[in-house]
Design a protein around this motif. Structure first.
Motif, PDB file in Angstrom:
ATOM      1  N   LEU A   1     -12.526 -14.739 -40.195  1.00  0.00           N
ATOM      2  CA  LEU A   1     -11.152 -15.381 -39.757  1.00  0.00           C
ATOM      3  C   LEU A   1     -11.153 -15.960 -38.711  1.00  0.00           C
ATOM      4  O   LEU A   1     -12.409 -16.165 -37.732  1.00  0.00           O
ATOM      5  N   ARG A   2     -11.232 -17.245 -38.903  1.00  0.00           N
ATOM      6  CA  ARG A   2     -11.150 -18.535 -37.462  1.00  0.00           C
ATOM      7  C   ARG A   2     -10.160 -18.964 -37.141  1.00  0.00           C
ATOM      8  O   ARG A   2      -8.739 -18.566 -38.304  1.00  0.00           O
ATOM      9  N   GLY A   3      -9.437 -19.443 -36.042  1.00  0.00           N
ATOM     10  CA  GLY A   3      -8.477 -19.801 -35.572  1.00  0.00           C
ATOM     11  C   GLY A   3      -8.215 -20.564 -34.054  1.00  0.00           C
ATOM     12  O   GLY A   3      -9.490 -20.607 -33.488  1.00  0.00           O
ATOM     13  N   GLU A   4      -7.540 -21.183 -33.690  1.00  0.00           N
ATOM     14  CA  GLU A   4      -6.919 -20.771 -32.342  1.00  0.00           C
ATOM     15  C   GLU A   4      -5.866 -20.370 -31.293  1.00  0.00           C
ATOM     16  O   GLU A   4      -5.745 -19.530 -31.473  1.00  0.00           O
ATOM     17  N   CYS A   5      -7.086 -19.897 -30.379  1.00  0.00           N
ATOM     18  CA  CYS A   5      -6.309 -19.182 -29.066  1.00  0.00           C
ATOM     19  C   CYS A   5      -5.099 -19.839 -28.778  1.00  0.00           C
ATOM     20  O   CYS A   5      -4.596 -20.824 -28.106  1.00  0.00           O
ATOM     21  N   GLY A   6      -3.603 -18.782 -29.071  1.00  0.00           N
ATOM     22  CA  GLY A   6      -2.708 -19.265 -29.127  1.00  0.00           C
ATOM     23  C   GLY A   6      -2.133 -19.846 -27.529  1.00  0.00           C
ATOM     24  O   GLY A   6      -1.042 -20.045 -27.340  1.00  0.00           O
ATOM     25  N   ARG A   7      -2.565 -19.409 -26.323  1.00  0.00           N
ATOM     26  CA  ARG A   7      -2.629 -19.666 -24.821  1.00  0.00           C
ATOM     27  C   ARG A   7      -3.917 -20.831 -24.616  1.00  0.00           C
ATOM     28  O   ARG A   7      -3.635 -22.010 -23.842  1.00  0.00           O
ATOM     29  N   CYS A   8      -5.174 -21.006 -24.676  1.00  0.00           N
ATOM     30  CA  CYS A   8      -6.114 -21.669 -24.513  1.00  0.00           C
ATOM     31  C   CYS A   8      -6.746 -22.803 -25.688  1.00  0.00           C
ATOM     32  O   CYS A   8      -6.887 -23.924 -25.180  1.00  0.00           O
ATOM     33  N   LEU A   9      -5.858 -22.611 -26.806  1.00  0.00           N
ATOM     34  CA  LEU A   9      -6.727 -23.382 -27.458  1.00  0.00           C
ATOM     35  C   LEU A   9      -7.840 -23.172 -28.154  1.00  0.00           C
ATOM     36  O   LEU A   9      -8.684 -23.896 -29.188  1.00  0.00           O
ATOM     37  N   ASP A  10      -8.631 -22.531 -26.559  1.00  0.00           N
ATOM     38  CA  ASP A  10      -9.846 -22.310 -27.880  1.00  0.00           C
ATOM     39  C   ASP A  10     -10.316 -21.604 -28.881  1.00  0.00           C
ATOM     40  O   ASP A  10      -9.266 -21.378 -29.855  1.00  0.00           O
ATOM     41  N   GLU A  11     -11.688 -21.938 -29.662  1.00  0.00           N
ATOM     42  CA  GLU A  11     -12.102 -21.260 -31.196  1.00  0.00           C
ATOM     43  C   GLU A  11     -11.882 -20.305 -30.792  1.00  0.00           C
ATOM     44  O   GLU A  11     -12.458 -19.665 -29.641  1.00  0.00           O
ATOM     45  N   VAL A  12     -11.535 -18.928 -32.196  1.00  0.00           N
ATOM     46  CA  VAL A  12     -10.952 -17.594 -32.033  1.00  0.00           C
ATOM     47  C   VAL A  12     -12.039 -17.346 -33.022  1.00  0.00           C
ATOM     48  O   VAL A  12     -11.391 -17.796 -34.293  1.00  0.00           O
ATOM     49  N   SER A  13     -13.029 -16.556 -33.239  1.00  0.00           N
ATOM     50  CA  SER A  13     -13.102 -15.914 -34.669  1.00  0.00           C
ATOM     51  C   SER A  13     -12.538 -14.382 -34.447  1.00  0.00           C
ATOM     52  O   SER A  13     -13.190 -14.161 -33.329  1.00  0.00           O
ATOM     53  N   ASP A  14     -12.455 -14.235 -35.640  1.00  0.00           N
ATOM     54  CA  ASP A  14     -12.353 -12.519 -35.911  1.00  0.00           C
ATOM     55  C   ASP A  14     -12.771 -11.667 -37.167  1.00  0.00           C
ATOM     56  O   ASP A  14     -13.205 -13.080 -37.999  1.00  0.00           O
ATOM     57  N   VAL A  15     -12.169 -11.151 -37.303  1.00  0.00           N
ATOM     58  CA  VAL A  15     -12.822 -10.347 -38.719  1.00  0.00           C
ATOM     59  C   VAL A  15     -11.413  -9.591 -39.380  1.00  0.00           C
ATOM     60  O   VAL A  15     -11.305  -8.354 -38.068  1.00  0.00           O
ATOM     61  N   GLY A  16     -10.806 -10.719 -39.743  1.00  0.00           N
ATOM     62  CA  GLY A  16      -9.799  -9.227 -40.489  1.00  0.00           C
ATOM     63  C   GLY A  16     -10.140  -8.153 -41.439  1.00  0.00           C
ATOM     64  O   GLY A  16     -10.879  -8.515 -42.448  1.00  0.00           O
ATOM     65  N   THR A  17      -9.395  -7.147 -41.341  1.00  0.00           N
ATOM     66  CA  THR A  17      -9.576  -6.186 -42.702  1.00  0.00           C
ATOM     67  C   THR A  17      -8.145  -4.915 -43.258  1.00  0.00           C
ATOM     68  O   THR A  17      -7.488  -4.846 -42.288  1.00  0.00           O
ATOM     69  N   VAL A  18      -7.873  -5.481 -44.277  1.00  0.00           N
ATOM     70  CA  VAL A  18      -7.075  -4.889 -44.725  1.00  0.00           C
ATOM     71  C   VAL A  18      -6.828  -4.117 -45.650  1.00  0.00           C
ATOM     72  O   VAL A  18      -8.131  -3.778 -46.746  1.00  0.00           O
ATOM     73  N   GLU A  19      -6.660  -3.017 -45.973  1.00  0.00           N
ATOM     74  CA  GLU A  19      -5.887  -2.041 -47.289  1.00  0.00           C
ATOM     75  C   GLU A  19      -4.946  -2.574 -47.906  1.00  0.00           C
ATOM     76  O   GLU A  19      -4.257  -3.866 -47.823  1.00  0.00           O
TER      77      GLU A  19
END
Ligand SMILES: [Zn+2]
Ligand SMILES: [Zn+2]
Length: 158
Positions: free
Chosen positions: A32-50
């Motif tokens: 996952l990629r996105g922007e921090c909702g507070r400072c707009l910095d880039e955020v990367s994460d890993v989404g895991t769903v069942e």
């Protein structure tokens, strides 16, 4: 947050034959990629769903003809793309943050509060608020004696 175009998602799935069709269940892991909702910095994460989805045999699908969400096997194929997409989208964080304690941006100058420090402030020389701050000073709680005098201290030592 979003899944970057062209990114590879890992699907660890189990396909089971049931009376109505094929039950697909398992885990999907996607970057996952996105922007921090507070400072707009880039955020990367890993989404895991069942996921757990029943694909009906075409001749069984009449039972669920009224259900728009029901999935049906077409030519013995289960189209997993909408299943994967729906599961990931529903799991995306609505307001991701770069860190749980991200302080965000200064409302006045836009500086990152994590960089400029917690004491960053701007002097407000707005005459309209001057009277109010004077009141606040007068109204401050005074003389809380609690805990000030230790009973043991007041006893005379013998
Ligand atoms: Zn942030
Ligand atoms: Zn500022």
């Amino acid at each position: 947050m979003w899944v970057p175009a062209g990114a590879t998602a890992a699907l660890d799935l189990r396909l089971e034959s049931v009376i109505e069709g094929v039950l697909v269940s398992g885990t999907i892991v996607a970057p996952l990629r996105g922007e921090c909702g507070r400072c707009l910095d880039e955020v990367s994460d890993v989404g895991t769903v069942e996921v757990r989805e029943l694909f009906y045999y075409a001749d069984r699908a009449v039972d669920v003809a009224d259900d728009d969400d029901a999935r049906v096997l077409v030519d013995d194929h289960a189209d997993l793309e909408p299943v994967v997409r729906d599961a990931l989208v529903l799991d995306l964080p609505l307001s991701p943050t770069c860190r749980p304690d991200c302080a965000g941006l200064c409302a006045d100058c836009g500086a990152r509060l994590d960089e400029v420090g917690p004491h960053h402030s701007h002097d407000r020389l707005d005459a309209r608020w001057a009277a109010l701050s004077a009141l606040a000073e007068d109204g401050a709680p005074t003389g809380t004696d609690q805990g000030r005098s230790d009973p043991d201290e007041s006893k005379e030592k013998k």
